[in-house]
Scaffold this motif. Structure first.
Motif, PDB file in Angstrom:
ATOM      1  N   HIS A   1      -3.195   0.892   8.503  1.00  0.00           N
ATOM      2  CA  HIS A   1      -3.920   0.591   7.261  1.00  0.00           C
ATOM      3  C   HIS A   1      -5.359   0.206   7.564  1.00  0.00           C
ATOM      4  O   HIS A   1      -5.623  -0.849   8.138  1.00  0.00           O
ATOM      5  CB  HIS A   1      -3.224  -0.537   6.501  1.00  0.00           C
ATOM      6  CG  HIS A   1      -3.898  -0.848   5.197  1.00  0.00           C
ATOM      7  ND1 HIS A   1      -3.603  -0.187   4.036  1.00  0.00           N
ATOM      8  CD2 HIS A   1      -4.880  -1.721   4.890  1.00  0.00           C
ATOM      9  CE1 HIS A   1      -4.360  -0.651   3.054  1.00  0.00           C
ATOM     10  NE2 HIS A   1      -5.157  -1.590   3.554  1.00  0.00           N
TER      11      HIS A   1
ATOM     12  N   CYS B   1       0.838  -1.213   0.000  1.00  0.00           N
ATOM     13  CA  CYS B   1       0.000   0.000   0.000  1.00  0.00           C
ATOM     14  C   CYS B   1       0.866   1.253   0.000  1.00  0.00           C
ATOM     15  O   CYS B   1       1.663   1.476   0.913  1.00  0.00           O
ATOM     16  CB  CYS B   1      -0.907  -0.027   1.222  1.00  0.00           C
ATOM     17  SG  CYS B   1      -1.820   1.499   1.453  1.00  0.00           S
TER      18      CYS B   1
ATOM     19  N   HIS C   1      -6.602   2.844   1.032  1.00  0.00           N
ATOM     20  CA  HIS C   1      -6.105   3.079   2.393  1.00  0.00           C
ATOM     21  C   HIS C   1      -6.888   4.323   2.813  1.00  0.00           C
ATOM     22  O   HIS C   1      -6.739   5.385   2.183  1.00  0.00           O
ATOM     23  CB  HIS C   1      -4.590   3.334   2.360  1.00  0.00           C
ATOM     24  CG  HIS C   1      -3.975   3.783   3.650  1.00  0.00           C
ATOM     25  ND1 HIS C   1      -2.937   3.115   4.265  1.00  0.00           N
ATOM     26  CD2 HIS C   1      -4.208   4.861   4.436  1.00  0.00           C
ATOM     27  CE1 HIS C   1      -2.569   3.742   5.365  1.00  0.00           C
ATOM     28  NE2 HIS C   1      -3.336   4.828   5.497  1.00  0.00           N
TER      29      HIS C   1
ATOM     30  N   PHE D   1      -0.023   4.373   0.447  1.00  0.00           N
ATOM     31  CA  PHE D   1      -0.318   5.316   1.536  1.00  0.00           C
ATOM     32  C   PHE D   1       0.252   4.833   2.874  1.00  0.00           C
ATOM     33  O   PHE D   1       0.595   5.654   3.722  1.00  0.00           O
ATOM     34  CB  PHE D   1      -1.817   5.612   1.625  1.00  0.00           C
ATOM     35  CG  PHE D   1      -2.293   6.669   0.643  1.00  0.00           C
ATOM     36  CD1 PHE D   1      -1.460   7.160  -0.360  1.00  0.00           C
ATOM     37  CD2 PHE D   1      -3.584   7.187   0.717  1.00  0.00           C
ATOM     38  CE1 PHE D   1      -1.886   8.119  -1.273  1.00  0.00           C
ATOM     39  CE2 PHE D   1      -4.019   8.157  -0.181  1.00  0.00           C
ATOM     40  CZ  PHE D   1      -3.181   8.625  -1.176  1.00  0.00           C
ATOM     41  N   CYS D   2       0.392   3.507   3.068  1.00  0.00           N
ATOM     42  CA  CYS D   2       1.092   3.008   4.266  1.00  0.00           C
ATOM     43  C   CYS D   2       2.533   3.515   4.250  1.00  0.00           C
ATOM     44  O   CYS D   2       3.062   3.965   5.269  1.00  0.00           O
ATOM     45  CB  CYS D   2       1.096   1.485   4.300  1.00  0.00           C
ATOM     46  SG  CYS D   2      -0.391   0.742   4.992  1.00  0.00           S
TER      47      CYS D   2
END
Ligand code: AMP
Ligand code: ZN
Length: 138
Positions: A48, A6, A99, A8-9
């Motif tokens: 997340h 991910c 996310h 955005f993680c």
């Protein structure tokens, strides 16, 4: 709670650089790469969650006050006259990054204009039926 695939993680946890506006133990606030207006920001939880249905209520309780602080800062620093808080859940709702994130979009008197929905019409009886259906699942 993290997903290795991910983006955005990775951004929220500082592994990928971003234009960071704010950071605390729970959130990172970054500027959107494709801003709807100058200063368009995204609040990213560091954990997340796919979307709001999947999110931890305790973390979510902190998001709206943070959005309010950001909006106020945008008004003071960027001369915005208002702001929208937008949060998309599911592809049909326009979610493209899975996310959870909250958009804080400053609005200016001279534009840019943004799409608004067209109000529909519904009879009271139909409204009551729909309300009952949703209420039964809460
Ligand atoms: P949504 O459509 O609600 O899922 O919003 C995703 C938002 O993330 C869009 O406004 C994109 O412009 C923005 N975005 C996607 N990738 C990045 C990135 N690497 N850095 C900053 N913003 C991004
Ligand atoms: Zn993630």
């Amino acid at each position: 709670m993290r997903d290795d695939n991910c983006i955005f993680c990775k951004i929220a946890n500082g592994e990928i650089p971003s234009a960071t506006v704010y950071e605390d133990p729970d959130f990172r606030v970054i500027l959107d790469l494709g801003p709807a207006s100058k200063g368009h920001a995204l609040i990213l939880p560091k954990s997340h969650f796919k979307d709001l249905c999947d999110a931890d209520p305790e973390a979510m309780a902190k998001i709206l006050p943070l959005a309010g602080r950001l909006g106020k800062a945008m008004k003071e620093s960027l001369n915005a006259s208002g702001f929208n808080v937008v949060q998309n859940n599911g592809a049909s709702a326009g979610q493209t990054v899975f996310h959870l994130h909250v958009h804080v979009i400053p609005r200016y008197d001279g534009g840019p204009e943004m799409v608004a929905w067209k109000p529909g019409k519904e009879e009271a009886e139909e409204l009551a039926k729909t309300a009952e259906k949703v209420a039964a699942q809460l």
